[in-house]
Design a protein around this motif. Structure first.
Motif, PDB file in Angstrom:
ATOM      1  N   LEU A  71       0.853  -1.143   0.021  1.00  0.00           N
ATOM      2  CA  LEU A  71       0.192  -0.167  -0.022  1.00  0.00           C
ATOM      3  C   LEU A  71       0.727   1.318  -0.078  1.00  0.00           C
ATOM      4  N   GLU A 124      -2.830   4.504  -2.741  1.00  0.00           N
ATOM      5  CA  GLU A 124      -3.684   4.958  -1.699  1.00  0.00           C
ATOM      6  C   GLU A 124      -4.106   6.558  -1.827  1.00  0.00           C
ATOM      7  N   LYS A 181      -8.301   7.604   2.822  1.00  0.00           N
ATOM      8  CA  LYS A 181      -7.866   6.291   3.155  1.00  0.00           C
ATOM      9  C   LYS A 181      -8.614   4.864   3.219  1.00  0.00           C
ATOM     10  N   SER A 182      -7.944   3.951   2.580  1.00  0.00           N
ATOM     11  CA  SER A 182      -8.819   2.900   2.619  1.00  0.00           C
ATOM     12  C   SER A 182      -8.854   2.071   3.981  1.00  0.00           C
ATOM     13  N   LEU A 231      -5.717  -0.092   4.785  1.00  0.00           N
ATOM     14  CA  LEU A 231      -4.688   0.894   5.232  1.00  0.00           C
ATOM     15  C   LEU A 231      -4.794   1.154   6.577  1.00  0.00           C
ATOM     16  N   SER A 277      -4.253  -2.225   8.615  1.00  0.00           N
ATOM     17  CA  SER A 277      -3.310  -2.654   8.510  1.00  0.00           C
ATOM     18  C   SER A 277      -2.079  -1.582   9.287  1.00  0.00           C
ATOM     19  N   ASN A 278      -2.287  -0.462   9.615  1.00  0.00           N
ATOM     20  CA  ASN A 278      -1.324   0.472  10.155  1.00  0.00           C
ATOM     21  C   ASN A 278      -2.449   1.397  11.305  1.00  0.00           C
ATOM     22  N   LYS A 321      -1.458   5.007  10.557  1.00  0.00           N
ATOM     23  CA  LYS A 321      -2.483   5.512   9.586  1.00  0.00           C
ATOM     24  C   LYS A 321      -1.946   6.074   8.281  1.00  0.00           C
ATOM     25  N   THR A 322      -0.572   5.569   7.721  1.00  0.00           N
ATOM     26  CA  THR A 322      -0.055   5.858   6.783  1.00  0.00           C
ATOM     27  C   THR A 322       0.747   5.019   5.941  1.00  0.00           C
ATOM     28  N   VAL A 323       1.200   5.420   4.692  1.00  0.00           N
ATOM     29  CA  VAL A 323       1.867   4.189   3.863  1.00  0.00           C
ATOM     30  C   VAL A 323       3.653   4.637   4.154  1.00  0.00           C
ATOM     31  N   VAL A 353       2.637   0.239   3.704  1.00  0.00           N
ATOM     32  CA  VAL A 353       2.292  -0.827   4.516  1.00  0.00           C
ATOM     33  C   VAL A 353       2.792  -2.039   3.594  1.00  0.00           C
ATOM     34  N   ASN A 409       4.943  -2.471   8.883  1.00  0.00           N
ATOM     35  CA  ASN A 409       4.922  -1.032   8.667  1.00  0.00           C
ATOM     36  C   ASN A 409       6.235  -0.280   9.020  1.00  0.00           C
TER      37      ASN A 409
END
Length: 232
Positions: A10, A37, A42-43, A46, A49-50, A54-56, A58, A67
């Motif tokens: 992601l 993304e 944000k999906s 995402l 997963s984080n 809450k950011t890329v 991932v 992460n």
């Protein structure tokens, strides 16, 4: 395949941190699914997963998230030991590489953010540029020491420090246009300037490290707009 399992990344096309993971996946010739993304929307994947940052980026390996870009890069080295390594095998050389990679993110990252996103005046931007230049001059000397006359920080091939610094080159293209001069200046940092050309030309970086300054600057305005809307 060592490591096994399906890989999904992601990311955002302009994110230096997603770029460094993509470069390493390319270096190791690992097939993966890339999911772009939208930072403004944000999906659910995402966010699940984080949940902390809450950011890329991932990386999902067999559905399990990993992460933080430097952590992901080191994870890929450990999970696929049969593929070209990014970190040296020698413990001392590995420690040196980790030191300079941390230096890049500690010194180059805040200067990059200052120049493009956080400066409210020309004086603040000039100070951020000066900080970036100072960090790059230090990295010029580090390159000479680490490369030992070879093409990359990692020697004959792209290594950990190359990946960590190289991920910023797309935004350096935008900065060069914004300030009217190159951050990595051949007159001031000739070894780094030659390194930049080699890194950009590498198969691992082609199509991953952006080279369109106008597109980057347009996306900068989008990011500034997203940030402003969150601040309201």
């Amino acid at each position: 395949m060592a490591g096994g399992g399906e890989l999904k990344l992601l990311g955002v096309w302009s994110s230096p941190y997603a770029i460094r993971v993509r470069v390493v996946l390319n270096l190791k010739s690992l097939p993966y699914e890339y999911v772009e993304e939208d930072l403004a929307d944000k999906s659910a994947l995402l966010l699940a997963s984080n949940p902390v940052n809450k950011t890329v980026p991932v990386l999902l390996h067999g559905g399990r998230p990993v992460n933080e870009s430097q952590v992901i890069v080191q994870y890929l080295d450990e999970a696929w030991p049969d593929r070209p390594p990014v970190l040296p095998s020698d413990p001392y050389e590995r420690a040196v590489a980790r030191f300079w990679a941390a230096y890049v993110d500690d010194r180059v990252r805040p200067a990059w953010l200052g120049i493009l996103f956080r400066s409210k005046t020309e004086e603040e931007r000039a100070e951020a540029v000066a900080q970036a230049v100072a960090a790059l001059e230090t990295l010029e000397e580090a390159f000479k020491e680490c490369s030992r006359g070879k093409p990359f920080f990692g020697g004959d091939g792209i290594g950990f420090v190359d990946v960590v610094l190289g991920c910023y080159l797309g935004w350096f293209t935008a900065i060069n246009k914004l300030i009217g001069r190159r951050l990595i200046d051949p007159a001031r940092t000739p070894a780094l300037a030659a390194w930049e050309e080699r890194f950009r030309a590498s198969e691992a970086a082609k199509g991953v490290v952006p080279d369109d300054a106008d597109k980057m600057l347009e996306f900068r305005l989008i990011l500034l707009g997203v940030s402003a809307s969150k601040a309201k």
